[in-house]
Design a protein around this motif. Structure first.
Motif, short mmCIF file in Angstrom:
data_model
loop_
_atom_site.label_atom_id
_atom_site.label_comp_id
_atom_site.label_asym_id
_atom_site.label_seq_id
_atom_site.Cartn_x
_atom_site.Cartn_y
_atom_site.Cartn_z
N ARG A 156 0.92 -1.45 -0.44
CA ARG A 156 -0.06 -0.58 0.37
C ARG A 156 0.95 1.58 -0.06
N ILE A 157 0.54 2.23 -1.02
CA ILE A 157 1.62 3.38 -1.12
C ILE A 157 0.78 4.40 -0.71
N PHE A 158 1.58 5.10 0.37
CA PHE A 158 0.17 6.53 0.96
C PHE A 158 1.60 7.48 0.31
N VAL A 159 0.31 8.34 -0.07
CA VAL A 159 1.46 9.74 -0.48
C VAL A 159 0.16 10.97 -0.63
N SER A 160 1.15 11.91 0.68
CA SER A 160 0.57 13.06 0.35
C SER A 160 0.54 14.44 0.13
N ASP A 161 -0.41 14.63 -0.41
CA ASP A 161 -1.03 15.40 -1.02
C ASP A 161 -1.35 17.00 -0.62
N SER A 162 -0.45 17.81 -0.64
CA SER A 162 -0.37 19.17 0.66
C SER A 162 -1.36 19.57 -0.32
N VAL A 163 -2.02 19.70 -2.11
CA VAL A 163 -2.91 20.70 -2.76
C VAL A 163 -4.37 19.95 -2.34
N ASN A 164 -4.32 19.09 -2.90
CA ASN A 164 -5.85 18.05 -2.40
C ASN A 164 -5.92 18.09 -1.35
N ARG A 165 -4.60 18.06 -0.60
CA ARG A 165 -5.53 18.38 1.33
C ARG A 165 -5.71 16.26 1.98
N VAL A 166 -4.92 15.84 0.97
CA VAL A 166 -5.61 14.47 1.10
C VAL A 166 -4.22 13.53 1.98
N VAL A 167 -4.84 12.65 1.79
CA VAL A 167 -3.20 11.27 1.45
C VAL A 167 -3.80 10.09 0.60
N GLN A 168 -3.46 9.87 -0.74
CA GLN A 168 -3.83 8.64 -1.39
C GLN A 168 -2.92 8.01 -1.35
N VAL A 169 -3.73 6.67 -1.21
CA VAL A 169 -3.78 5.09 -1.21
C VAL A 169 -3.79 4.69 -2.70
N TYR A 170 -2.99 4.07 -2.65
CA TYR A 170 -2.57 3.19 -4.43
C TYR A 170 -1.94 1.85 -3.80
N ASP A 171 -3.21 0.07 -3.34
CA ASP A 171 -2.88 -0.48 -2.63
C ASP A 171 -3.15 -1.02 -3.94
N VAL A 172 -2.13 -1.37 -3.99
CA VAL A 172 -1.54 -2.44 -5.42
C VAL A 172 -1.59 -4.00 -5.33
N PRO A 173 -2.00 -4.14 -4.09
CA PRO A 173 -2.04 -6.83 -4.24
C PRO A 173 -3.78 -5.90 -4.45
N GLY A 174 -4.22 -4.94 -3.83
CA GLY A 174 -5.66 -4.79 -4.10
C GLY A 174 -6.30 -4.71 -5.27
N GLN A 175 -5.77 -3.37 -6.03
CA GLN A 175 -6.10 -3.25 -7.01
C GLN A 175 -6.99 -1.75 -7.04
N ARG A 176 -6.86 -1.11 -6.13
CA ARG A 176 -8.13 -0.39 -6.20
C ARG A 176 -6.93 1.46 -4.77
N ASN A 177 -7.65 2.35 -5.59
CA ASN A 177 -7.21 3.82 -4.97
C ASN A 177 -8.20 4.50 -3.95
N PHE A 178 -8.20 4.76 -3.14
CA PHE A 178 -8.93 5.62 -2.66
C PHE A 178 -7.95 6.66 -0.92
N PRO A 179 -8.54 7.74 -0.99
CA PRO A 179 -8.42 9.12 0.07
C PRO A 179 -9.13 8.60 1.14
N ILE A 180 -7.44 9.58 1.45
CA ILE A 180 -7.80 9.38 3.66
C ILE A 180 -7.72 11.01 3.75
N GLY A 181 -8.73 10.74 4.79
CA GLY A 181 -8.03 12.36 5.86
C GLY A 181 -9.77 13.27 5.03
N VAL A 182 -10.89 12.96 3.83
CA VAL A 182 -11.47 14.17 3.84
C VAL A 182 -12.76 14.48 4.54
#
Length: 361
Positions: free
Chosen positions: A90-116
């Motif tokens: 699971r790749i967690f990336v902070s995005d200071s402009v969009n005000r979220v942490v994007q999660v790129y879950d490679v084994p699960g093949q999904r993407n979702f934001p944290i902090g919204v």
């Protein structure tokens, strides 16, 4: 009567013929090794991540085409990435402009934001870290608190607050998940250049490490912090152009690095990561690379270079970086809005948590 085709007829024929012509497929790029031949390679460039479109399994042809042609199919991308942390694919990336942490879950093949959503809404997420359970710790610069979430983004708690930091920039947690170490970068007029330590369970403030200065155990705009497998704390002391190594109680152990243009020296050190063998990785925003040191601070290798062109191992404004359980290295570039991934040369491309990306190649 002899009827000649007019120019519109010729245009139609040209379009039909052109449409039937096949566009040559781009040839795969040659592997990019570090160090380059004839040296024994230690890392190979693996991929560029710019958004959720890069989660597609095994689509090698599509990835190569995008690299060669400059196509930027990002899906849900990152406007201004700052830091990256990876746990079990699971790749967690902070995005200071969009005000979220994007999660790129490679084994699960999904993407979702944290902090919204409340109560865990993020205002300006910067530094990240994860623990052994893949819980996520986020340093929120504006809210001046550390938000803690589980691996699926469920808010657990927050530590700190508006009265606790001048410029909260990053965070680390000890191996037993008992203490949280939050970096207060301070500022040009602030004396509070320090690391604030909190009880991870109660949230109580325990003690501070460091003050503004140039001596051992003192800081000038600390930027990032990471625990090594030796249990020691490694701190990017950015305006002193060094990495300091401390015990968790703040006792000074050693330091390495200096201001300069030579390999092993720094100009704008920013992010830090430690691999399973204890080697230390430091990104430098001026040099457009990251350097790898052994635990004693001896330079082993540098990777990347400063460039105004988007591409493999090209950086204009590198920031955070991370080394995962398998030894893969993830490097953020804020200007190009990307994360570059490097694989250890001894690791097969279908091995490790990210191996599913290449499973169907």
């Amino acid at each position: 009567m002899n009827i000649l085709p007019n120019k519109n007829t010729w245009l139609f024929v040209a379009i039909v013929i052109g449409g039937c012509a096949t566009t040559p497929e781009p040839q795969p790029l040659q592997p990019l090794f570090f160090p380059p031949p004839p040296e024994q390679p230690r890392f190979v460039f693996e991929r560029i991540i710019t958004g959720s479109a890069d989660l597609i399994q095994g689509d090698a042809k599509k990835r190569w085409r995008r690299l060669l042609t400059g196509e930027r199919e990002r899906g849900i991308g990152i406007e201004k990435p700052h830091d990256v942390s990876v746990c079990k694919g699971r790749i967690f990336v902070s995005d200071s402009v969009n005000r979220v942490v994007q999660v790129y879950d490679v084994p699960g093949q999904r993407n979702f934001p944290i902090g919204v959503t409340e109560p865990g809404v993020l205002v300006k997420p910067l530094g990240l870290t994860t623990d052994s359970q893949c819980n996520l710790y986020v340093a929120d610069f504006t809210a001046k608190r550390v938000n803690i979430y589980d691996q699926d983004g469920k808010f657990i708690k927050a530590i700190g607050g508006l009265d606790w930091f001048d410029r909260l920039s990053n965070v680390a947690v000890d191996e037993k998940q008992q203490r949280i170490f939050a970096v207060d970068t301070g500022g040009s007029r602030s004396p509070n250049h320090r690391i604030r330590v909190f009880d991870a369970v109660s949230g109580d403030h325990l003690y501070d490490i460091g003050k503004r200065g140039t001596g051992n155990g003192e800081f000038n705009m600390p930027r990032d912090v990471q625990f090594g497998p030796d249990g020691l704390l490694y701190v990017v002391d950015s305006a002193n152009f060094r990495v300091q190594v401390l015990r968790p109680d703040g006792t000074f152990v050693r330091s390495f690095g200096a201001l300069g243009l030579q390999l092993g020296q720094f100009a704008r050190p920013k992010g830090i990561a430690i691999d399973p063998d204890g080697n230390v990785y430091v990104s430098d925003a001026s040099y457009g690379n990251f350097q790898i040191f052994d635990p004693q601070g001896q330079l082993l290798l540098f990777i990347g270079g400063r460039s105004a062109t988007f591409g493999r191992a090209n950086y204009m404004l590198p920031a955070g970086l991370h080394v995962d359980e398998d030894g893969r290295v993830y490097m953020v570039d804020q200007y190009f809005r990307k994360i570059d991934v490097y694989r250890p040369a001894h690791l097969a491309e279908n091995e490790g948590y990210l191996g599913v990306w290449n499973a169907s190649k």
